[in-house]
Design an enzyme around this catalytic site. Sequence first.
Site, PDB file in Angstrom:
ATOM      1  N   ASP A  79      60.543  48.062  75.140  1.00 50.12           N
ATOM      2  CA  ASP A  79      60.947  49.430  75.426  1.00 50.12           C
ATOM      3  C   ASP A  79      60.568  49.697  76.882  1.00 50.12           C
ATOM      4  OD1 ASP A  79      61.626  52.174  75.069  1.00 50.12           O
ATOM      5  OD2 ASP A  79      59.499  52.611  74.879  1.00 50.12           O
TER       6      ASP A  79
ATOM      7  N   CYS B  28      31.779  27.403  50.912  1.00 49.78           N
ATOM      8  CA  CYS B  28      33.046  26.712  51.193  1.00 49.78           C
ATOM      9  C   CYS B  28      34.208  27.499  50.607  1.00 49.78           C
ATOM     10  CB  CYS B  28      33.026  25.300  50.600  1.00 49.78           C
ATOM     11  SG  CYS B  28      32.927  25.266  48.799  1.00 49.78           S
TER      12      CYS B  28
ATOM     13  N   CYS C   5      34.630  27.124  46.847  1.00 49.93           N
ATOM     14  CA  CYS C   5      33.699  27.942  46.068  1.00 49.93           C
ATOM     15  C   CYS C   5      34.194  29.384  45.981  1.00 49.93           C
ATOM     16  CB  CYS C   5      32.317  27.906  46.709  1.00 49.93           C
ATOM     17  SG  CYS C   5      31.702  26.239  46.939  1.00 49.93           S
TER      18      CYS C   5
END
Length: 707
Positions: A400, A21, A24
């Site tokens: 451009d 997780c 953790c």
Amino acid sequence: MADQATVEVKKTTYRVQGFSCANCANTFEKNVKDLHGVVEAQVNFGASKLTVYGDATVEDLERAGAFEHLKVRPENEKAIETKEPFWKAYGHVIVSALLLLVGVVSYFMKGERHLWTVSLFASSIVIGGYSLFKAGFYNLIRLRFDMKTLMTVAVIGAALIGEWLEGAVVVILFAISEALERFSMDRARQSIRSLVDMAPKEALVRRNGEELVIPVEAIEVGDIMLIKPGQKLAMDGIVRSGRSSMNEAAITGESVPVEKMVGDDVFAGTLNEEGFLEVEVTKRVEDTTLAKIIHLVEEAQGERAPSQAFVDMFAKYYTPAIMVIAALVATVPPLFFAGSWETWIYQGLAVLVVGCPCALVISTPVSIVTAIGNAARHGILVKGGIYLEEAARLRAVAFDKTGTLTKGKPAVTDYQVYDADTDGRELLAAVAALEYRSQHPLAAAVMKKADDEQLSYTDMEVSEFSSITGKGIAGTVNGIAINVGKPALFGELPPAIEADVARLQAAGKTIMLIGAEQKVLALLAVADEVREVSRTAVERLHALGITKTVMLTGDNRMTARAIGKQVGVAEVEAELLPEDKLGFVKGLKEEHGRVAMVGDGVNDAPALAASSVGVAMGGAGTDTALETADVALMGDDLRKLPFLIRLSRKALLIIKENIAFSLGIKLVALFLVAPGWLTLWIAILADMGATLLVTLNGLRLLRMKDE
């Protein structure tokens, strides 16, 4: 001081296996920072990587991650694929669940307080929650309050007030929740693993006259790879022999094969579809375009998006606040309102469980990781979560012209012979022979036209060649004097030719007249061809609500307007210097807020840097684009830009949904405290359900496809 120190000390990157997780991962990061010799540490949860500034051994790092049984290895060390047996990974959960079931039977047969019942539930809690308690106590000692700390306090508290059944159920449901979260994040990371697996791990190489199959790590720059039809390239290189079509989907996201011949660049991970090729290796395995893409995508997944930074900051204060609220719920009613201590301690424990920030913390990274991985699979390299969010908020896009909206390679579009006695093919060959000796930018277009017509011109006799500054060239080819140049070179033109010149110039084409002794023999029109996809891309941007599309170019106004009309941009700005483009982009930002600038990544560097999102075209094979742009379109397909905006908007929407849902479901559960309806069962189901739902919601981004 830490920031200064990180510049001076050794930096090492590691792969980490075993994260269950996000919380953790944060705890692991803090533990590594506390190690002796470590100045700074950063965990990239999305890519499962750890960067350490300072000195630390792998053993030290694994001790810091012992609470989660993390395995650490240097980034470039080959992973040893070992699949953990099912019984070893989940055996404790299965045993814990069986003890819980037997305990439930004993609960109904012998009663809630019977020694057998309590023993079975207690055993279920200890076996199923051992790793949870180990991490929880570790955090409590250091006064760190995360998900496992809250769970540990809640389960022990439940046991102390005699709620053994609910304590055991909480442990089992928490273990299931962790397993589901780990599985979901692995699915999100799979988008990167799929990129890693695209390139073969070995290749057939000719070295010193021998043909050898060797691992990619042993291949050296200059080796010749032998690529058979149906094989993937293991390394970047240049075709030295053969001709074939290559599927470059691994790099550009486009499955349409690209023709490759001698002198062309080819990339690791691409598929040789037809011919046999001999390819000279130009980069080591760690420097290939595919390796750079993987590295940059992983780094991008570790970059905290604004919403993720908000969640991290919120969670920092949210968790201690939940501890305080739980303590108040447990103590205020009994102390001041004659409430039952057992009832309200139970309610306080339920508040601890429902207040776990797991769903909130995972809500953002799972969406960012999934979206960036999906974009990479479609040939779009996003350099961080911040640019993903910025793309979602774009209100204007500046392009451009040369090399972006157009192909950047002038081509002959019209060839008109006016003199009835002149052989058009012979005249074109003669012009090509003159241009062959010229340095003019349009010379390549004329020679390509001659090549396409299969005309031989390199061996034609040319004498008295001269360049007429600013107007054209002249020379004698096979004894015939020829002039090639601008209309002004020929003075006053006949009305019919004048009309043709005006018409073609209005279409944005450059005119070259061919003549002898002031007589015009033929006309050549050259133009930088518009990309076939440019108009579609602009139309899709307009459909997404981005009505301000602007073309910025240094070209003349007539040509610029013609190109702008072809691609459908809302506005055209011509005859601009690089500083003019920069000023224009800044003006767009002031007027519209978020602005993207799309260019080639080199010439438009100032404008790209000033924009909210700098998008570089053709990142494949262009190191500068990969390194400098915020977003790189790996192929030359502008249609990827509207897809990126749609993906970014979807990701931002899902992040907002996840945050709102994570907080909302906890708020609803907390409202159940007042009437005393909140139970540990409801609390853990609310937390586990929220975590699972926000994760699955984030994974929906994997299904998004380009139109």
